[in-house]
Enzyme design. Structure first.
Site, short mmCIF file in Angstrom:
data_model
loop_
_atom_site.label_atom_id
_atom_site.label_comp_id
_atom_site.label_asym_id
_atom_site.label_seq_id
_atom_site.Cartn_x
_atom_site.Cartn_y
_atom_site.Cartn_z
N HIS A 197 0.90 -1.21 0.01
CA HIS A 197 -0.06 0.18 -0.03
C HIS A 197 0.73 1.30 0.17
O HIS A 197 2.19 0.93 0.25
CB HIS A 197 -0.79 0.00 1.19
CG HIS A 197 -0.08 -0.18 2.53
ND1 HIS A 197 0.43 0.90 2.81
CD2 HIS A 197 -0.27 -1.38 3.38
CE1 HIS A 197 1.09 0.46 4.24
NE2 HIS A 197 0.51 -0.72 4.56
P1 TYD Z 1 -1.92 -3.00 7.52
O1 TYD Z 1 -1.53 -1.30 7.41
O2 TYD Z 1 -2.67 -3.58 6.39
O3 TYD Z 1 -0.66 -3.70 7.77
P2 TYD Z 1 0.90 -3.76 6.85
O4 TYD Z 1 1.03 -2.81 6.05
O5 TYD Z 1 1.77 -3.89 8.04
O6 TYD Z 1 0.85 -5.22 6.31
O7 TYD Z 1 -2.64 -3.12 8.83
C1 TYD Z 1 -3.23 -4.33 9.08
C2 TYD Z 1 -4.54 -4.17 9.95
O8 TYD Z 1 -4.03 -3.57 11.09
C3 TYD Z 1 -5.57 -3.52 9.27
O9 TYD Z 1 -6.89 -4.11 9.62
C4 TYD Z 1 -5.61 -2.07 9.85
C5 TYD Z 1 -4.99 -2.31 11.33
N1 TYD Z 1 -4.10 -1.37 11.94
C6 TYD Z 1 -4.62 -0.42 12.98
O10 TYD Z 1 -5.84 -0.78 13.32
N2 TYD Z 1 -3.71 0.47 13.28
C7 TYD Z 1 -2.55 0.61 12.84
O11 TYD Z 1 -1.67 1.48 13.51
C8 TYD Z 1 -1.98 -0.15 11.70
C9 TYD Z 1 -0.65 0.17 11.05
C10 TYD Z 1 -3.10 -1.11 11.27
#
Ligand code: TYD
Length: 140
Positions: A56
């Site tokens: 992302h």
């Molecule tokens: P995501 O940003 O997709 O993780 P990564 O980029 O590390 O693979 O986040 C995974 C899940 O966690 C998504 O449902 C959003 C949640 N999340 C939060 O609630 N708070 C946060 O600070 C972050 C980074 C993610």
């Protein structure tokens, strides 16, 4: 902050390290060692083998990513250039600017990825679709 040729305005950041016979100490001061004030810290750990994370970009959020233990790779894409950075030291971070697509992969078994972020979690700040991200950067 060391300027280099990473996509977007991303750069590697060597953090201060105080070393003595008891071990090493590294610190990060918001607005000083990094250009933004830190509003959120999160960390990734217990990743199963072959996990890939990220996938992302953010509209406005800026982040500092550190391999607090172990190692992993970060692929950065700004829509034109891409580059892969290996993080494997707690005293060297990667600043990921807004509007840069990132993918995290090749986590070692003991990897802990700590992220300092310029803002609170906000799903509407994400581009989760690479096509949408490309449209945005190409329109600028
Ligand atoms: P995501 O940003 O997709 O993780 P990564 O980029 O590390 O693979 O986040 C995974 C899940 O966690 C998504 O449902 C959003 C949640 N999340 C939060 O609630 N708070 C946060 O600070 C972050 C980074 C993610």
């Amino acid at each position: 902050m060391m300027k280099n040729s990473l996509p977007g305005n991303c750069c590697m950041l060597t953090l201060p390290k105080i070393a003595d016979s008891r071990g090493d100490l590294t610190f990060i001061e918001g607005g000083k060692h990094i250009s933004f004030e830190v509003k959120r810290v999160y960390y990734l750990y217990n990743m199963p083998e072959n996990t890939e994370r990220g996938g992302h970009a953010h509209r406005a959020l800026k982040q500092l990513v550190i391999a607090m233990s172990g190692s992993f790779d970060v692929v950065l894409r700004d829509g034109v250039h891409s580059s892969t950075v290996t993080l494997n030291r707690p005293d060297v971070g990667l600043v990921i600017d807004n509007l840069v697509w990132r993918e995290l992969k090749n986590f070692s078994s003991n990897a802990t990825c700590v992220v300092l972020a310029s803002d609170y979690y906000n799903e509407s700040d994400y581009f989760r679709d690479y096509g949408d991200f490309l449209k945005e950067v190409n329109n600028r």
